[in-house]
Every structure is written in C-alpha cells, then in structure tokens.
Design an enzyme around this catalytic site. Structure first.
Site, PDB file in Angstrom:
ATOM      1  N   ASN A  75       0.871  -1.174   0.000  1.00 32.49           N
ATOM      2  CA  ASN A  75       0.000   0.000   0.000  1.00 32.49           C
ATOM      3  C   ASN A  75       0.906   1.221   0.000  1.00 32.49           C
ATOM      4  OD1 ASN A  75      -2.365  -1.560   0.227  1.00 32.49           O
ATOM      5  ND2 ASN A  75      -2.146  -1.640   2.444  1.00 32.49           N
ATOM      6  N   HIS A 125       7.745   0.259   1.768  1.00 31.25           N
ATOM      7  CA  HIS A 125       7.642  -1.072   2.356  1.00 31.25           C
ATOM      8  C   HIS A 125       6.439  -1.823   1.806  1.00 31.25           C
ATOM      9  CE1 HIS A 125       4.830   1.229   4.848  1.00 31.25           C
ATOM     10  NE2 HIS A 125       4.258   0.074   5.168  1.00 31.25           N
ATOM     11  N   HIS A 127       1.193 -13.446 -11.582  1.00 23.52           N
ATOM     12  CA  HIS A 127       0.875 -12.096 -12.041  1.00 23.52           C
ATOM     13  C   HIS A 127       0.808 -11.140 -10.849  1.00 23.52           C
ATOM     14  CE1 HIS A 127      -2.950 -14.074 -11.056  1.00 23.52           C
ATOM     15  NE2 HIS A 127      -3.446 -12.865 -10.785  1.00 23.52           N
TER      16      HIS A 127
END
Length: 333
Positions: free
Chosen positions: A127, A140, A273
């Site tokens: 994120n 991170h 993927h």
C-alpha cells in the site's frame, strides 16, 4: 554501494530507522526479533497475530442458528511480516536503482519459499501513499500467510482451472498473447514481461504485470527474469509518478499458485501475475471513489482501458523529479 535495506516487524520499528540524510541503519530496539535475510541486509520478523487468517470457524455455543459463526478455539495465527525496501523515508521504488529493486524481488521469492513451505497462501502486497492508508513513510510492503485460500484467490483458482479444462492452456498465458497481438492496452513490454491495462479494469490506471513464460510462482523466476522484472517495475512506477508529477499512490500485490502441503499438486493452470490498483483519476489530488452505484450495483469506468494505456505509454521512463544530469544518466542506463 547501495544503501542497506531491511525487513522489520512493525511501522514503529521502521520509524526507528535513521533520518533520511543518514544511510546507515542504527540498531533496532528489539534485535532478538530480527533475522538476517538475503545478501542485502534484509531483516524479517513478525507483525502482531491476525486471527482472521486462521481456519477453525464453528457455531457459537450461545447461538444455535446457522447464521452465527465464531472462532471458539483457533490455531495459532499464521505469520504476517513487513518489509522495508530502503532505509531512506523519501525513497520509493521508482527512485531506487534496478539492482536495489532486484534485491526486493529476491526477498519476495525467498519469503514465498519460506512461508509457502507450510501455508497454502502467501500474500505479498504494497500500500503506497497516505491515500491508500499507509502511515509509514518508508517504502515497504507486507507479507501475510493464511491457512486457507482467500476469496480472491479462490475466484482466480476457479476461473483459471475452468479455462485450462476447456481450452488446454493457462488463461493468463492466452490472454497475454491476445493483448500482445492487439497492442491497444499494452503499456510496457520487455524480453520477459508485459504490463497492460486489463479490459476488465475498474480503477482509472489499473495495470496487470505478467511474465511471458509460463511461471506459477515467484521463486520459479530465472535470474534473467528477475533482472527484467526489476527493470520493468521501475519503468511502470516511474510512469505512474510522471502521470500527475506526484508520488503515485496504489495498492499492489502478487498472485501465484497455492503453496503449502498441496504445492506438489498440478497447478499448471496458474500463471504468476501482479495487480496494481491506483486510485488517482484526474490529478494528484482528485481520486476515484467506489461509492453509490459502484458500491451497490456495478463498477463504472471513468476512462476506457485503451485510453488509460495510451496515456501511460506516452509518458517518459525517466522520473520527473530528476535533474537534467540525472535524467541523462538514467536515459543511458
């Protein structure tokens, strides 16, 4: 010499890293929790337990109705980890060197091997940016293992297995070939990888990262494929930043064939993927919201996948924040 990177236990531990002008990592407050990882100084340790990643659902004793479920006695929670990519908090993946990103790829593959020896699903995700709920400025990602296949993994398993059964080849291998022929949704291509805006994309500049060769899991990548992956990731993320000249927020994650005790089963219908889900729509501050009709009925696109791919293709592969000398050096590299 590249600055050392690390894998650490929580955002608090990441915040113990030195100021951005000092590339030397100072000792952590809980060194007993950390173990050396890889050749680049990566460090690993666990996050707090996450009971939702365990199985063991059973009817609650206080409710006889089948509607109510609880976890009366869960097994120990599977491990969750966080990886800091770089000790400087103002550095993100597109601003890291290709060898530094390659070190991250190797660390991803190693942690998949480590946790995948026991758990059927190991989810790596990043994120990036406050818009995606990221409160730690250091670059991170997180790694969560689970003792079951999560919902999205189950849907991908069903879809890929059904396509293989009907057509005799992996769904995403054929899809990659079709997008290569059409070209209209391609963003980047290299010797070993494709980046495209999938036709089903709902986020404005959503992309799918695919290997050209049939690969089921990250650890199966060859050295050349890992080098090429680091290079194409840097190019894609640089284009993202260049789109609105901002540090582009997104959530991304890797999906590969299940692991754990069933790793030896036939998973040839799977193709490795990565999904990238960025929220920005019209500027560095205007984002897409999944609300109203989209939340309650069906997602809507604000621009077509072809338009999104065309805009991303047209962007330079040298980061907007670099000075002229740095741009020339990056262009040569």
């Amino acid at each position: 010499m590249m600055a050392p990177s690390c894998l650490t236990t929580t955002s608090q531990l990441c915040s113990l890293m030195p100021p951005i002008q000092d590339p030397v990592i100072t000792p952590f407050s809980k060194p007993r929790l950390l173990e050396e990882f890889g050749n680049y100084g990566f460090l690993l340790s666990d996050l707090e337990p996450r009971p939702g990643l365990s199985t063991g659902v059973a009817p609650c004793p206080q409710h006889s109705e089948a509607l109510y479920l609880c976890h009366p006695s869960l097994p120990p929670s599977p491990p969750s980890k966080v990886m800091c990519f770089h000790p400087w908090s103002d550095v993100t993946l597109p601003l890291m060197s290709v060898p530094e990103i390659r070190a991250v790829v190797d660390a991803w593959a190693s942690v998949i091997e480590e946790l995948g020896a026991q758990y059927p699903w190991v989810q790596i995700f990043e994120n990036k940016g406050a818009m995606m709920g990221c409160s730690n400025p250091h670059p991170h990602c997180q790694v969560w293992a689970s003792s079951f296949l999560p919902d999205v993994a189950q849907r991908e398993e069903r879809s890929q297995q059904a396509y293989q059964s009907q057509h005799g080849e992996p769904l995403l291998m054929e899809y990659g070939r079709q997008e290569l022929l059409r070209k209209e949704r391609l963003v980047l291509t290299s010797e070993h990888w494709l980046v495209l805006v999938p036709f089903w994309a709902v986020w404005p500049f959503q992309t799918l990262l695919l290997p050209r060769r049939h690969v089921r899991r990250l650890p199966e990548l060859t050295s050349a494929e890992r080098d090429d992956l680091a290079s194409i990731m840097k190019k894609l993320l640089t284009k993202y930043d260049n789109l609105f000249e901002t540090s582009f927020p997104y959530s991304m994650g890797w999906h590969g064939a299940p692991t754990g005790s069933e790793a030896g089963a036939n998973w040839d219908h799977w193709q490795l993927h990565a999904h990238y889900y960025p929220p920005l729509l019209r500027s560095a501050t205007v984002r897409k919201f999944m609300v109203g009709y989209e939340m309650l009925a069906q997602a809507q696109r604000d621009l077509t996948p072809e338009q999104a791919a065309e805009r991303l293709r047209a962007l330079p592969e040298v980061h907007y924040s670099l000075g002229q000398k740095d741009r020339e050096t990056a262009a040569i590299a």
